[in-house]
Design a protein around this motif. Structure first.
Motif, mmCIF file in Angstrom:
data_model
loop_
_atom_site.group_PDB
_atom_site.id
_atom_site.type_symbol
_atom_site.label_atom_id
_atom_site.label_comp_id
_atom_site.label_asym_id
_atom_site.label_seq_id
_atom_site.Cartn_x
_atom_site.Cartn_y
_atom_site.Cartn_z
ATOM 1 N N ASP A 100 53.792 -6.083 15.723
ATOM 2 C CA ASP A 100 52.828 -7.200 15.645
ATOM 3 C C ASP A 100 51.856 -7.429 16.345
ATOM 4 O O ASP A 100 50.719 -7.564 15.883
ATOM 5 C CB ASP A 100 53.830 -8.569 15.239
ATOM 6 N N ARG A 101 52.215 -7.445 17.829
ATOM 7 C CA ARG A 101 50.948 -7.193 18.727
ATOM 8 C C ARG A 101 50.163 -6.180 18.483
ATOM 9 O O ARG A 101 48.640 -6.288 18.709
ATOM 10 C CB ARG A 101 51.599 -7.175 20.155
ATOM 11 N N CYS A 102 50.561 -5.016 18.156
ATOM 12 C CA CYS A 102 49.621 -4.065 17.758
ATOM 13 C C CYS A 102 48.683 -4.203 16.664
ATOM 14 O O CYS A 102 47.436 -3.820 16.608
ATOM 15 C CB CYS A 102 50.616 -2.455 17.348
ATOM 16 N N ASP A 103 49.216 -4.831 15.660
ATOM 17 C CA ASP A 103 48.158 -5.231 14.603
ATOM 18 C C ASP A 103 47.292 -6.163 15.085
ATOM 19 O O ASP A 103 46.191 -5.910 14.392
ATOM 20 C CB ASP A 103 49.141 -5.775 13.430
ATOM 21 N N LYS A 104 47.661 -7.214 15.797
ATOM 22 C CA LYS A 104 46.696 -7.995 16.270
ATOM 23 C C LYS A 104 45.605 -7.332 17.314
ATOM 24 O O LYS A 104 44.342 -7.709 17.081
ATOM 25 C CB LYS A 104 47.316 -9.240 16.956
ATOM 26 N N LEU A 105 45.944 -6.513 18.071
ATOM 27 C CA LEU A 105 44.971 -5.680 18.905
ATOM 28 C C LEU A 105 44.001 -4.879 17.692
ATOM 29 O O LEU A 105 42.843 -4.725 18.239
ATOM 30 C CB LEU A 105 45.617 -4.556 19.746
ATOM 31 N N LEU A 106 44.589 -4.123 16.826
ATOM 32 C CA LEU A 106 43.444 -3.410 15.899
ATOM 33 C C LEU A 106 42.619 -4.324 15.124
ATOM 34 O O LEU A 106 41.547 -4.123 14.936
ATOM 35 C CB LEU A 106 44.572 -2.756 14.971
ATOM 36 N N GLU A 107 43.352 -5.693 14.873
ATOM 37 C CA GLU A 107 42.170 -6.792 14.456
ATOM 38 C C GLU A 107 40.937 -7.102 15.272
ATOM 39 O O GLU A 107 39.928 -7.210 14.795
ATOM 40 C CB GLU A 107 43.044 -7.856 13.743
ATOM 41 N N ARG A 108 41.363 -7.199 16.650
ATOM 42 C CA ARG A 108 40.357 -7.427 17.470
ATOM 43 C C ARG A 108 39.416 -6.295 17.687
ATOM 44 O O ARG A 108 38.254 -6.336 17.829
ATOM 45 C CB ARG A 108 41.050 -7.750 18.977
ATOM 46 N N VAL A 109 39.830 -4.880 17.569
ATOM 47 C CA VAL A 109 39.011 -3.785 17.560
ATOM 48 C C VAL A 109 38.196 -3.957 16.478
ATOM 49 O O VAL A 109 36.871 -3.557 16.476
ATOM 50 C CB VAL A 109 39.924 -2.555 17.694
ATOM 51 N N ASN A 145 45.149 -1.972 28.965
ATOM 52 C CA ASN A 145 44.421 -3.140 29.740
ATOM 53 C C ASN A 145 43.126 -2.476 30.353
ATOM 54 O O ASN A 145 42.157 -3.313 30.397
ATOM 55 C CB ASN A 145 45.457 -3.509 30.766
ATOM 56 N N ARG A 146 43.202 -1.324 30.847
ATOM 57 C CA ARG A 146 42.007 -0.606 31.489
ATOM 58 C C ARG A 146 40.854 -0.650 30.280
ATOM 59 O O ARG A 146 39.684 -1.020 30.730
ATOM 60 C CB ARG A 146 42.259 0.632 31.978
ATOM 61 N N GLU A 147 41.061 -0.231 29.215
ATOM 62 C CA GLU A 147 40.066 -0.363 28.212
ATOM 63 C C GLU A 147 39.683 -1.631 27.875
ATOM 64 O O GLU A 147 38.298 -1.902 27.599
ATOM 65 C CB GLU A 147 40.579 0.364 26.817
ATOM 66 N N ALA A 148 40.345 -2.525 27.808
ATOM 67 C CA ALA A 148 40.025 -4.048 27.423
ATOM 68 C C ALA A 148 39.424 -4.584 28.595
ATOM 69 O O ALA A 148 38.252 -5.338 28.196
ATOM 70 C CB ALA A 148 41.346 -4.910 27.191
ATOM 71 N N ASN A 149 39.464 -4.229 29.833
ATOM 72 C CA ASN A 149 38.564 -4.773 30.827
ATOM 73 C C ASN A 149 37.412 -4.228 30.873
ATOM 74 O O ASN A 149 36.254 -4.633 31.097
ATOM 75 C CB ASN A 149 39.325 -4.379 32.301
ATOM 76 N N THR A 150 37.025 -2.756 30.475
ATOM 77 C CA THR A 150 36.063 -2.272 30.300
ATOM 78 C C THR A 150 35.172 -2.943 29.329
ATOM 79 O O THR A 150 33.858 -3.078 29.600
ATOM 80 C CB THR A 150 36.112 -0.554 30.138
ATOM 81 N N LEU A 151 35.689 -3.097 28.165
ATOM 82 C CA LEU A 151 34.876 -3.772 27.194
ATOM 83 C C LEU A 151 34.430 -5.128 27.707
ATOM 84 O O LEU A 151 33.167 -5.426 27.150
ATOM 85 C CB LEU A 151 36.083 -4.051 25.989
ATOM 86 N N SER A 152 35.307 -5.791 28.288
ATOM 87 C CA SER A 152 34.788 -7.252 28.581
ATOM 88 C C SER A 152 33.771 -7.151 29.719
ATOM 89 O O SER A 152 32.732 -7.602 29.693
ATOM 90 C CB SER A 152 36.007 -7.920 29.346
ATOM 91 N N ALA A 174 37.654 -9.417 23.729
ATOM 92 C CA ALA A 174 38.397 -8.611 24.895
ATOM 93 C C ALA A 174 39.379 -9.590 25.601
ATOM 94 O O ALA A 174 40.495 -8.830 26.144
ATOM 95 C CB ALA A 174 37.352 -8.266 25.599
ATOM 96 N N VAL A 175 39.028 -10.906 25.752
ATOM 97 C CA VAL A 175 40.321 -11.749 26.364
ATOM 98 C C VAL A 175 41.405 -11.793 25.480
ATOM 99 O O VAL A 175 42.480 -11.674 26.075
ATOM 100 C CB VAL A 175 39.478 -12.964 26.485
ATOM 101 N N ASP A 176 41.066 -11.879 24.250
ATOM 102 C CA ASP A 176 42.387 -12.024 23.373
ATOM 103 C C ASP A 176 42.911 -10.583 23.430
ATOM 104 O O ASP A 176 44.265 -10.780 23.692
ATOM 105 C CB ASP A 176 41.866 -12.124 21.882
ATOM 106 N N MET A 177 42.677 -9.546 23.619
ATOM 107 C CA MET A 177 43.177 -8.412 23.788
ATOM 108 C C MET A 177 44.011 -8.399 25.102
ATOM 109 O O MET A 177 45.048 -7.913 24.973
ATOM 110 C CB MET A 177 42.152 -7.072 23.801
ATOM 111 N N LYS A 178 43.424 -8.816 26.154
ATOM 112 C CA LYS A 178 44.262 -8.848 27.168
ATOM 113 C C LYS A 178 45.307 -9.565 27.241
ATOM 114 O O LYS A 178 46.397 -9.356 27.958
ATOM 115 C CB LYS A 178 43.297 -9.030 28.251
#
Length: 289
Positions: free
Chosen positions: A160-169, A252-259, A271-275
């Motif tokens: 479920d968290r993977c699905d939500k991450l893909l939505e943010r992407v 987490n590294r990729e989300a930080n870079t995006l932010s 990006a914050v939602d992803m983290k």
């Protein structure tokens, strides 16, 4: 994997109770608590444990209570009189009575309280040990089933968290062309007044460099790739705890870079939602082998 199992059995020698708890651990690390009468079972207990589990910190506790089989009740014990000692005491009492000229009349409870007069009936240790090991096997089967149920629950949560991450992407991918266009327009507007004094080719090069620094396509690609790896790992039958822990670090590294790259409030919020989602996953991954 965190789990708990308890199994009881009534035997002629008493009530056997196994309690088994497990938490995630890199290796198989058992901690045993056995009754003194059954301490010799420790090697067999460890062998049986290894047949069911390969990893985890496991607490195994065996209790032997009062009699619970036919003819007995919990909390009682079958006692027998030491007839040889009784006969010896009665003979000694008769000798004393003859010597002092008084009849010998020892009180029954005085005799019963004499050290060694009452003995607990010996246990059938072979049958008791066999019952304890059989009950342990049942307890470990129940523990594995509990771990599998917990694993399915965690798998559902992580997917479920993977699905939500893909939505943010997807939100970021959709937003980025607009963000880059806005940045380009803003910079162009600021340079409009001095455009005649600038080299047009150099200006275009600088705009291209700025756009490249703001481009997050690679971060999006890696996020999607890591999420795919998480999904594949969750469908594997092998231990995956350490792999998932590594993937959480990469996500987490990729989300930080995006932010850090983002010049846009909406992308920053994504990006914050992803983290937050990644941290929720990381906490659950600690419970997975």
């Amino acid at each position: 994997m965190t789990a708990f199992a308890r199994q009881d059995r009534s035997t002629e020698a008493g009530e056997l109770t196994w309690e088994v708890r497990s938490v995630n651990h890199r290796f198989l690390e058992p901690h045993l608590r056995l009754p003194e009468d059954l301490r010799s079972l420790e090697p067999k207990v460890r062998e049986t444990l290894g047949q069911h589990l390969s990893r985890g910190k496991i607490d195994l506790s065996l209790r032997l209570g009062g009699r619970g089989g036919p003819g007995g009740s919990a909390g009682s014990a079958e006692l027998r009189v030491n007839t040889a000692l009784l006969e010896a005491l009665l003979k000694a009492a008769d000798k004393v009575a003859t010597r002092i000229g008084e009849p010998a009349a020892p009180h029954m409870f005085d005799l019963l309280s004499w050290p060694g007069m009452l003995e607990e009936a010996p246990k059938d240790m072979e049958a008791l040990s066999s019952a304890a090991l059989e009950l342990l096997d049942q307890s470990l089967v129940a523990l594995v089933e509990a771990r599998e149920r917990e694993g399915e629950r965690l798998k559902t949560l992580l997917l479920d968290r993977c699905d939500k991450l893909l939505e943010r992407v997807a939100e970021v991918r959709e937003r980025m062309p607009e963000v880059l266009a806005a940045v380009r327009t803003r910079i162009a507007d600021r340079l409009a007044e001095v455009r005649d004094e600038l080299d047009e080719t150099r200006l275009e090069q600088e705009m291209t460099l700025i756009a490249q620094r703001l481009d997050v396509d690679e971060e999006m690609d890696r996020l999607e790739s890591h999420i795919t790896e998480v999904r594949d790992s969750l469908n594997s039958d092998e231990p995956i705890g350490r792999r998932l822990d590594f993937l959480m670090q990469e996500l987490n590294r990729e989300a930080n870079t995006l932010s850090s790259k983002s010049p846009d409030a909406a992308v920053t919020r994504a990006a914050v939602d992803m983290k937050v989602l990644i941290e929720q996953m990381r906490e659950q991954v600690q419970n997975i082998e």
